[in-house]
Scaffold this motif. Structure first.
Motif, mmCIF file in Angstrom:
data_model
loop_
_atom_site.group_PDB
_atom_site.id
_atom_site.type_symbol
_atom_site.label_atom_id
_atom_site.label_comp_id
_atom_site.label_asym_id
_atom_site.label_seq_id
_atom_site.Cartn_x
_atom_site.Cartn_y
_atom_site.Cartn_z
ATOM 1 N N LEU A 143 -11.385 1.747 -2.568
ATOM 2 C CA LEU A 143 -11.130 0.749 -1.719
ATOM 3 C C LEU A 143 -11.328 -0.928 -2.338
ATOM 4 O O LEU A 143 -10.688 -1.612 -2.124
ATOM 5 N N ALA A 144 -12.574 -0.998 -2.894
ATOM 6 C CA ALA A 144 -12.999 -2.367 -3.504
ATOM 7 C C ALA A 144 -11.774 -2.586 -4.489
ATOM 8 O O ALA A 144 -11.442 -3.694 -4.715
ATOM 9 N N ARG A 145 -11.445 -1.603 -5.242
ATOM 10 C CA ARG A 145 -10.423 -1.669 -6.284
ATOM 11 C C ARG A 145 -9.088 -2.251 -5.763
ATOM 12 O O ARG A 145 -8.436 -3.320 -6.205
ATOM 13 N N CYS A 146 -8.729 -1.813 -4.512
ATOM 14 C CA CYS A 146 -7.651 -2.016 -3.835
ATOM 15 C C CYS A 146 -7.711 -3.730 -3.303
ATOM 16 O O CYS A 146 -6.507 -4.162 -2.997
ATOM 17 N N LEU A 147 -8.711 -4.017 -3.297
ATOM 18 C CA LEU A 147 -9.205 -5.319 -2.733
ATOM 19 C C LEU A 147 -9.238 -6.623 -3.629
ATOM 20 O O LEU A 147 -9.120 -7.832 -3.660
ATOM 21 N N VAL A 148 -9.325 -6.175 -4.790
ATOM 22 C CA VAL A 148 -9.762 -7.390 -6.029
ATOM 23 C C VAL A 148 -8.649 -8.307 -5.900
ATOM 24 O O VAL A 148 -8.827 -9.609 -6.497
ATOM 25 N N HIS A 149 -7.316 -8.029 -5.729
ATOM 26 C CA HIS A 149 -6.279 -9.025 -5.944
ATOM 27 C C HIS A 149 -5.610 -9.527 -4.429
ATOM 28 O O HIS A 149 -4.697 -10.170 -4.565
ATOM 29 N N ASP A 150 -6.683 -9.243 -3.641
ATOM 30 C CA ASP A 150 -6.526 -9.762 -2.233
ATOM 31 C C ASP A 150 -5.046 -9.485 -1.657
ATOM 32 O O ASP A 150 -4.374 -10.394 -1.418
ATOM 33 N N PRO A 151 -5.011 -8.354 -1.479
ATOM 34 C CA PRO A 151 -3.388 -7.976 -1.039
ATOM 35 C C PRO A 151 -3.220 -8.047 0.612
ATOM 36 O O PRO A 151 -4.304 -8.068 1.413
ATOM 37 N N THR A 152 -1.937 -8.170 0.746
ATOM 38 C CA THR A 152 -1.559 -8.529 2.190
ATOM 39 C C THR A 152 -1.609 -7.160 2.906
ATOM 40 O O THR A 152 -1.938 -6.964 4.149
ATOM 41 N N LEU A 153 -1.132 -5.941 2.289
ATOM 42 C CA LEU A 153 -0.921 -4.955 2.752
ATOM 43 C C LEU A 153 -1.775 -3.407 2.105
ATOM 44 O O LEU A 153 -1.941 -3.584 0.878
ATOM 45 N N LEU A 154 -2.646 -3.003 2.738
ATOM 46 C CA LEU A 154 -3.301 -1.788 2.347
ATOM 47 C C LEU A 154 -2.720 -0.644 2.529
ATOM 48 O O LEU A 154 -2.631 -0.222 3.967
ATOM 49 N N LEU A 155 -2.504 0.481 1.803
ATOM 50 C CA LEU A 155 -1.774 1.662 1.920
ATOM 51 C C LEU A 155 -3.079 2.832 1.770
ATOM 52 O O LEU A 155 -3.398 3.007 0.362
ATOM 53 N N LEU A 156 -3.605 3.273 2.704
ATOM 54 C CA LEU A 156 -4.656 4.245 2.343
ATOM 55 C C LEU A 156 -4.410 5.774 2.820
ATOM 56 O O LEU A 156 -4.080 5.874 4.154
ATOM 57 N N ASP A 157 -4.060 6.634 1.869
ATOM 58 C CA ASP A 157 -3.573 7.727 2.178
ATOM 59 C C ASP A 157 -4.838 8.818 2.438
ATOM 60 O O ASP A 157 -5.331 9.227 1.225
ATOM 61 N N GLU A 158 -4.995 9.217 3.366
ATOM 62 C CA GLU A 158 -6.048 10.114 3.939
ATOM 63 C C GLU A 158 -7.498 9.563 3.154
ATOM 64 O O GLU A 158 -7.968 10.194 2.581
ATOM 65 N N PRO A 159 -7.844 8.373 3.462
ATOM 66 C CA PRO A 159 -9.119 7.884 2.963
ATOM 67 C C PRO A 159 -10.308 8.803 3.196
ATOM 68 O O PRO A 159 -11.277 8.654 2.515
ATOM 69 N N ALA A 160 -10.360 9.438 4.477
ATOM 70 C CA ALA A 160 -11.589 9.799 4.889
ATOM 71 C C ALA A 160 -11.535 11.422 4.578
ATOM 72 O O ALA A 160 -12.779 12.021 4.822
ATOM 73 N N SER A 161 -10.597 11.919 3.687
ATOM 74 C CA SER A 161 -10.860 13.400 3.473
ATOM 75 C C SER A 161 -11.844 13.522 2.493
ATOM 76 O O SER A 161 -12.031 13.056 1.343
#
Lengths: 309, 266
Positions: A143-161
């Motif tokens: 998730l931290a990796r998804c945030l490094v470029h400060d995205p507008t949209l986050l697409l999290l596919d089954e993040p809690a599995s």
């Protein structure tokens, strides 16, 4: 703003996603619910520009996924359902690699890495090797990796599995925080009670079609237009029933086991209070009086048929 | 282009990872130190042998060529297929990293391995060369450039195999099979089938013509100073083949992206 218009995907004869349309605004945390094979991952992969739609389109802040997928990629953070990390890489190096991949300058990277590590509560693991992290920590690192470029949209596919309850709770809090940071978050999951806690919008998909979409409360209301009140009396069920059937806003009252009466109620909370007051005033000895709230699981079961492709 | 593919290529993280893998993850582990000391001891031992018995540098170059065939594929066979296996490929593809940067970053991992082996063998070959007057260090340089250029072909081909294979083990098997067939089986088939038809000297000429890219055949010519343009012809071929395999790998990656999302292939 994310606008999805008639998104459609077929694989041969199979229609995986069928004319999906919805729109989300900044701050929306959208729970994408559906049985396995319903089309959630296909939809997310189309929005992540990893799979081209057969028809339809989506626009993120006006940028078209079909005509400018590279620009869309700069604005999204994608976390797949199954993912691998680069072994023999330290946590900060892993993030630095992705920051470099997103063309973030060398000077800005340390600050960004520190801030995403802090947000995901991984600061103490900065110098650890990624393969030594627990599953929950790896999920947070992704998730931290998804945030490094400060995205507008986050697409999290089954993040809690595959996460234990504590890791799930931490992840839930983190996703809620992302919503508060004004990002658009799409979370697919089949762990329904958890989604209800932090999603303000949900969509239920089955066999590629969106069966319901909107704020959680609105969908619950759609599914159950009347409230169900569970009343337990100490004695005098017959008297209580007589009173209830004559009362305002009561659609029906059915006696059950153990002196319990289930009431279909069309009124609001104020009317519930009035009803309780009246029953007590009329001598009915009420032991328990509460509204039976339906949860996301009930909504899901009522809306879907259980059919899969 | 230089900045994008070399100095500013984020994929160069692969070099750091490879270094760590070689030394044991997490830094210098005792086992890593023991192995390094053993390799060093072996190297010193062979060096001593070279001095004592006046071993020719050609012998080391032969051994080096063999080692390149054996050791370079294991460095690279997981580079792309492994990403798909551990599900990190999609994550990489949604970043703005280009297919050329991916190929270059992975390929540099192989180049680094080739350089390490080359440096180790250069010392041995220089000692061997010094023990046989007249001392000609340029001969060693020529051998190393030749062997290195062939190693680049092996590295690029392994990368290509890794981009084709769904499983990295299949990529490794493909590379070893291709090397075994082209370097061992085909020459044996030639000598078994073609040689009896020629009865003698001409068959060697045909063999050298047919197998002009066979590294051991070409190296024999280079060592015997029979090589056209001092081996440059073969080296040019190897460099060309390397470029061809790398471009093909890039094409494979772009193709796999294009099939799924045409506008996103770059």
């Amino acid at each position: 703003m994310l606008e999805v218009q008639n998104l459609h995907k077929t694989f041969g004869d199979l229609t995986a996603v069928n004319n999906l349309s919805f729109s989300l605004k900044p701050g929306d945390v959208f729970g994408f619910i559906g049985p396995n094979g319903a089309g959630k991952t296909t939809t997310i992969r189309m929005l992540a520009t990893l799979l081209e739609p057969t028809a339809g389109n989506a626009r993120l802040n006006g940028v078209d996924i079909l005509s400018d997928p590279m620009e869309v990629r700069r604005r999204i953070g994608y976390m797949p359902d199954f993912f691998g990390l680069y072994d023999d890489t330290k946590v900060w190096e892993y993030l630095d690699f992705f920051a470099a991949a997103y063309q973030i300058g060398k000077k800005q990277r340390p600050e960004i890495i520190d801030s995403v590590l802090e947000l995901t509560d991984l600061t103490t693991k900065r110098e650890s090797f990624v393969q030594t992290l627990s599953r929950g920590m790896q999920q947070r690192l992704c998730l931290a990796r998804c945030l490094v470029h400060d995205p507008t949209l986050l697409l999290l596919d089954e993040p809690a599995s595959g996460l234990d309850p504590r890791a799930r709770a931490e992840l839930k809090e983190l996703i809620a925080e992302l919503g508060r940071m004004n990002k658009i978050v799409i979370v697919s999951s089949h762990i329904l009670p958890e989604l209800a806690d932090f999603c303000n919008t949900i969509g239920i998909i089955e066999r590629g079609a969106l069966l319901a979409f909107g704020p959680v409360k609105d969908i619950m209301k759609q599914v159950q237009p009347t409230r169900v009140i569970r009343i337990r009396v100490l004695d005098g069920v017959a008297r209580a029933l007589e009173l209830l059937q004559a009362a305002e806003h009561v659609k029906s009252a059915e006696p059950g086991e153990d002196n319990v009466i289930r009431v279909q109620f069309t009124g609001e909370v104020e009317h519930q209070a009035d009803l309780l007051e009246k029953m007590v005033r009329d001598g009915v000895r009420v032991v328990d009086f509460r509204e039976e709230e339906i949860d996301l699981e009930d909504v899901f079961l009522r809306i879907t048929t259980g059919a899969v492709h | 282009m230089w900045r994008s593919l070399v100095t500013g290529n984020p994929m160069l993280i692969e070099l750091k990872r490879m270094g760590r893998r070689m030394l044991g993850s997490g830094g210098l582990r005792p086992l890593g130190i023991v192995v390094s000391v053993l390799i060093l001891a072996l190297w010193v031992f062979i060096l001593g042998l070279a001095r004592a018995y006046e071993l020719e540098p050609e012998m080391f170059a032969w051994f080096e060529l063999f080692l390149f065939c054996l050791l370079i594929p294991p460095f690279l066979y997981t580079s792309i297929a492994g990403e798909k296996e551990r599900k990190s490929w999609d994550i990489l593809l949604v970043t703005p990293v280009s297919s050329a940067q991916i190929v270059a970053g992975k390929f540099f991992m192989g180049v680094a391995a080739i350089m390490v082996i080359s440096v180790l063998f250069s010392g041995l070959m220089l000692v061997g060369e010094a023990s046989l007057p007249p001392y000609d260090p340029w001969r060693v340089v020529r051998f190393q450039v030749f062997a290195g250029s062939f190693a680049l072909v092996v590295a690029a081909f392994t990368l290509l195999a890794s981009s084709w294979a769904k499983r990295s083990v299949a990529a490794l098997a493909t590379v070893y099979t291709a090397l075994f067939v082209s370097l061992a089986v085909l020459p044996v088939v030639f000598w078994t089938i073609v040689d009896p038809l020629y009865h003698g000297y001409e068959s060697s000429e045909v063999y050298e013509t047919v197998f002009f890219l066979h590294p051991f055949v070409a190296f024999d010519k280079l060592a015997g100073r029979e090589s056209t343009y001092g081996g440059l012809f073969e080296i040019a071929w190897y460099v060309g083949l390397t470029a061809f395999f790398l471009l093909w790998t890039r094409h494979r990656i772009r193709g796999s992206v294009r099939r799924k999302f045409p506008g996103a292939a770059r």
